[in-house]
Design an enzyme around this catalytic site. Structure first.
Site, PDB file in Angstrom:
ATOM      1  N   MET A   1      25.637  22.851  27.958  1.00 56.18           N
ATOM      2  CA  MET A   1      24.824  23.551  28.955  1.00 56.18           C
ATOM      3  C   MET A   1      24.391  24.899  28.391  1.00 56.18           C
ATOM      4  O   MET A   1      25.238  25.735  28.047  1.00 56.18           O
ATOM      5  CB  MET A   1      25.628  23.777  30.248  1.00 56.18           C
ATOM      6  CG  MET A   1      26.005  22.522  30.983  1.00 56.18           C
ATOM      7  SD  MET A   1      27.062  22.889  32.419  1.00 56.18           S
ATOM      8  CE  MET A   1      28.644  23.151  31.607  1.00 56.18           C
TER       9      MET A   1
ATOM     10  N   CYS B   1      17.264  18.037  28.154  1.00 57.26           N
ATOM     11  CA  CYS B   1      16.955  19.312  28.796  1.00 57.26           C
ATOM     12  C   CYS B   1      15.603  19.250  29.504  1.00 57.26           C
ATOM     13  O   CYS B   1      14.593  18.910  28.900  1.00 57.26           O
ATOM     14  CB  CYS B   1      16.940  20.442  27.767  1.00 57.26           C
ATOM     15  SG  CYS B   1      16.589  22.055  28.506  1.00 57.26           S
TER      16      CYS B   1
END
Length: 322
Positions: free
Chosen positions: A17, A100
């Protein structure tokens, strides 16, 4: 679960992340029992290697093995070169980002934007796998949008071109993080390929993790945003998957040393100025997880603090006042 020659110690993985899974957070999650942690996505190009961002993102000293580095880009040779460079920083596993949804990434035809071009996907996977001798994994979404859920097709392309593990977030790119994750697509992929499949998206409790594993037939789960301010969720999921029992959540007394240790690690790793800035989001997440009402009242005062010692002291005081 194996990724190439690497045998993982648990079925609970930490998602890569941006802005969260940096070195201090990865180390805490490993201590909580994560079988694998993967770096924030990084573009490894020579002109960027001397930047502070790259130096911090590519520091894996003292971390548990195997080291998984996620690379991002939009061209086959660019990603192959990044993979080769990643080996110099200690990569035992190369992870390719096709998940993403961020506009700044997708506008460069990287991240989940790549899923629109299956021929390019094949070129990239082939180039990266052929460029390195370590296992290559792929993180992706279910597709570009609701009408184009092509993850099963890409999964087959990935398996045929030597990818050793697939992690699938149960949303399309157009969903970003909105709506609910779906796992029918993950189930379909798990039934079609022989390489390990990891389910990701909205896994926020031990029971949810087990239900998703049972439903999809996936080999592991990947926890993401639910670990923000709550890294001990990893150990709770691990316990439930291995014993079938829901362990008691750690007491506040046990959580506080871990939390304060995390903030200290951020200060030390990034330096006092940057560390104070980067600690703020973690302080917010921890505060909200522990006591939302008190956290909201506390946030305006701690958010204005610019000195690392004062930040630590105020947060220490808050934690022991809950």
């Amino acid at each position: 679960m194996n990724i190439g020659s690497h045998k993982l110690t648990s079925k609970v993985l930490l998602a890569p992340m941006a802005g969260t899974s940096d070195k201090p957070f990865r180390m805490i999650c490993r201590d909580q029992g994560a079988g694998l942690t993967t770096s924030e996505m990084v573009v490894i190009q020579n002109h960027l290697l001397n930047s502070n961002k790259s130096k911090h993102r590519l520091d894996f000293s003292s971390e548990q093995l195997p080291i998984s580095i996620q690379i991002a880009g939009s061209e086959a040779q660019e990603l192959a070169n990044s993979a080769i460079k990643a080996l110099e920083f200690g990569a035992d596993i190369i992870d390719i980002n096709m998940g993403c949804p961020a506009k700044k990434v997708c506008n460069k035809a990287a991240g989940s934007a790549l899923m629109q071009n299956e021929e390019l996907v094949e070129d990239i996977l082939k180039a990266v796998v052929n460029a390195v001798e370590v296992p290559v994994t792929l993180k992706m979404r279910t597709g570009w949008d609701e009408e184009n859920k092509n993850a099963p097709t890409i999964a087959k392309i990935a398996e045929d071109n030597g990818i050793k593990m697939l992690a699938i977030h149960g949303r399309t790119r157009s969903q970003k993080y909105n709506g609910d994750a779906e796992f029918d697509t993950v189930k379909k992929i798990a039934s079609q390929v022989s390489i390990p499949v990891v389910a990701n998206g909205d896994i926020d409790s031990p029971k949810r993790a087990k239900d998703i594993l049972d439903f999809t037939g996936a080999d592991a789960v990947m926890l993401g945003r639910a670990t923000q301010g709550n890294p001990w969720l990893i150990s709770q999921v691990n316990q439930f998957l291995t014993s079938g029992e829901t362990g008691e959540e750690p007491t506040l007394e046990k959580k506080i040393p871990l939390i304060l240790g995390h903030i200290s690690q951020i200060h030390d790793f990034y330096g006092h100025k940057m560390g104070t800035q980067l600690s703020r989001k973690h302080i917010f997440w921890y505060s909200m997880h522990l006591d939302q009402e008190k956290g909201l009242a506390f946030w305006p005062s701690i958010n204005r603090v610019s000195d690392h010692s004062e930040q630590y002291s105020k947060f220490h005081e808050f934690l022991y006042s809950i």
